[in-house]
Design a protein around this motif. Structure first.
Motif, short mmCIF file in Angstrom:
data_model
loop_
_atom_site.label_atom_id
_atom_site.label_comp_id
_atom_site.label_asym_id
_atom_site.label_seq_id
_atom_site.Cartn_x
_atom_site.Cartn_y
_atom_site.Cartn_z
N TYR A 48 -0.08 72.04 8.77
CA TYR A 48 0.45 72.44 7.46
C TYR A 48 -0.58 72.21 6.36
CZ TYR A 48 3.62 72.87 3.50
OH TYR A 48 4.22 73.26 2.32
N GLY A 49 -1.22 71.03 6.39
CA GLY A 49 -2.17 70.70 5.34
C GLY A 49 -3.52 71.36 5.49
N ALA B 267 -2.62 75.82 4.50
CA ALA B 267 -1.97 76.03 3.21
C ALA B 267 -2.96 76.02 2.04
CB ALA B 267 -0.87 74.99 2.99
N PHE C 249 -5.03 79.24 2.15
CA PHE C 249 -4.29 80.41 1.68
C PHE C 249 -4.20 80.43 0.16
CE2 PHE C 249 -0.26 82.20 0.23
CZ PHE C 249 -0.40 83.52 0.67
N LEU C 250 -3.90 79.28 -0.44
CA LEU C 250 -3.76 79.22 -1.89
C LEU C 250 -5.08 79.54 -2.59
CD1 LEU C 250 -1.48 76.07 -2.33
CD2 LEU C 250 -0.84 78.47 -2.56
N ALA D 89 -4.53 73.68 -5.89
CA ALA D 89 -4.14 73.89 -4.50
C ALA D 89 -3.90 72.56 -3.79
CB ALA D 89 -5.20 74.70 -3.76
N SER E 263 -0.78 70.78 -5.23
CA SER E 263 0.46 71.48 -4.84
C SER E 263 0.82 71.20 -3.39
CB SER E 263 0.29 72.98 -5.06
OG SER E 263 0.06 73.28 -6.42
N VAL E 264 -0.17 71.27 -2.50
CA VAL E 264 0.09 71.05 -1.08
C VAL E 264 0.55 69.62 -0.82
CG1 VAL E 264 -0.98 70.92 1.20
CG2 VAL E 264 -1.44 72.87 -0.28
N GLU F 185 4.21 68.61 0.60
CA GLU F 185 4.30 67.91 1.88
C GLU F 185 5.24 66.72 1.82
OE1 GLU F 185 0.05 67.38 2.93
OE2 GLU F 185 0.65 68.28 4.83
N THR G 171 8.48 68.47 2.79
CA THR G 171 8.51 69.02 4.14
C THR G 171 8.39 67.93 5.20
OG1 THR G 171 6.11 69.43 4.08
CG2 THR G 171 7.54 71.22 3.38
N LEU H 298 5.79 76.56 -1.19
CA LEU H 298 5.39 75.78 -0.03
C LEU H 298 6.56 74.96 0.52
CD1 LEU H 298 1.94 74.48 -1.35
CD2 LEU H 298 2.27 76.08 0.54
N GLY I 118 8.30 75.45 4.20
CA GLY I 118 8.19 74.29 5.06
C GLY I 118 9.54 73.72 5.46
#
Length: 226
Positions: A5-6, A9, A12-13, A23, A26-27, A31, A34, A182, A186
């Motif tokens: 996931y980390g 992501a 992509f951002l 980015a 935000s991730v 998380e 999620t 996100l 998630g």
């Protein structure tokens, strides 16, 4: 499944036009939500080994804080090719273990050191707790189901530490629309992954995890070289 996931992501951002600071923030914030749901799902399904979870918790959180401190001073992307090379080898090793005649179960050793390194890599490199810790534990012969569940549950506390440290140290606010997207994706996926861990055989889990690590690591190495 305890990883990835980390890693994609933030990529992509960034490709969609987000700044590196926005980015990453935000991730990490997304998380928290999620990994929280993922951890609860694994606990409810009996996928968590309490002893392993406790051995991962404190060292992983310390490593995350140290990694967040480093990433505000040094570009964490410089570490990614070396981490990816390590993970590529681990992915191939896990695949080889999946198709041996007998998968021997062993009590994992050096869990604290591994958690410290995994937490550090996750915060400093933008992702890596799951790939580093899960792949290393599986490679040493740990049970796939409880390893994935325990690592996921510990990741919630790790992510909480790294997200808080990142925001306080970097001073960069996250873009909340990105966080919302996100989190939504998630939260939809996490319970299904926990259910798969309970239902699938050890060989199938090892195969999925090994392929995932190998492909992502190979792509990261390719991206860093070309």
């Amino acid at each position: 499944l305890g990883m990835a996931y980390g890693i994609p992501a933030p990529t992509f951002l960034l490709s969609a036009g987000a700044t590196p600071a926005a980015a990453s923030a935000s991730v990490h914030i997304a998380e928290v939500f999620t990994t929280g749901l993922s951890g609860i799902s694994h606990v409810k399904l009996g996928n968590v080994d309490k002893a392993l979870f406790l051995r991962l918790l404190l060292p992983g959180s310390i490593g995350a804080i140290l990694g967040a401190i480093l990433v505000t001073q040094v570009d964490g992307a410089l570490m990614k090719p070396f981490i990816s090379a390590y993970l590529l080898v681990m992915g191939l090793y896990i695949l080889s273990k999946a198709y041996r005649q007998m998968i021997q179960r062993r009590t994992p050793k050096h869990v604290g050191k591994l958690a410290l390194f995994g937490g550090f890599v996750d915060a400093a490199g933008g992702g890596g707790w799951g790939p580093v810790v899960t792949s290393s534990l599986l490679g040493s012969g740990s049970d796939p189901r409880t390893t994935i569940g325990s690592v996921n549950f510990a990741e919630f506390f790790l992510t909480l530490s790294s997200a808080t440290s990142f925001i306080l140290l970097a001073g960069q606010p996250a873009t909340w629309m990105m966080v919302a997207g996100l989190v939504l994706g998630g939260l939809f996926a996490a319970p299904f992954a926990a259910l798969l861990c309970k239902k699938l055989s050890a060989r199938t889990l090892l195969t999925i995890v090994g392929c995932l690590i190998t492909c992502i690591s190979a792509y990261n190495i390719y991206s860093s070289l070309f």
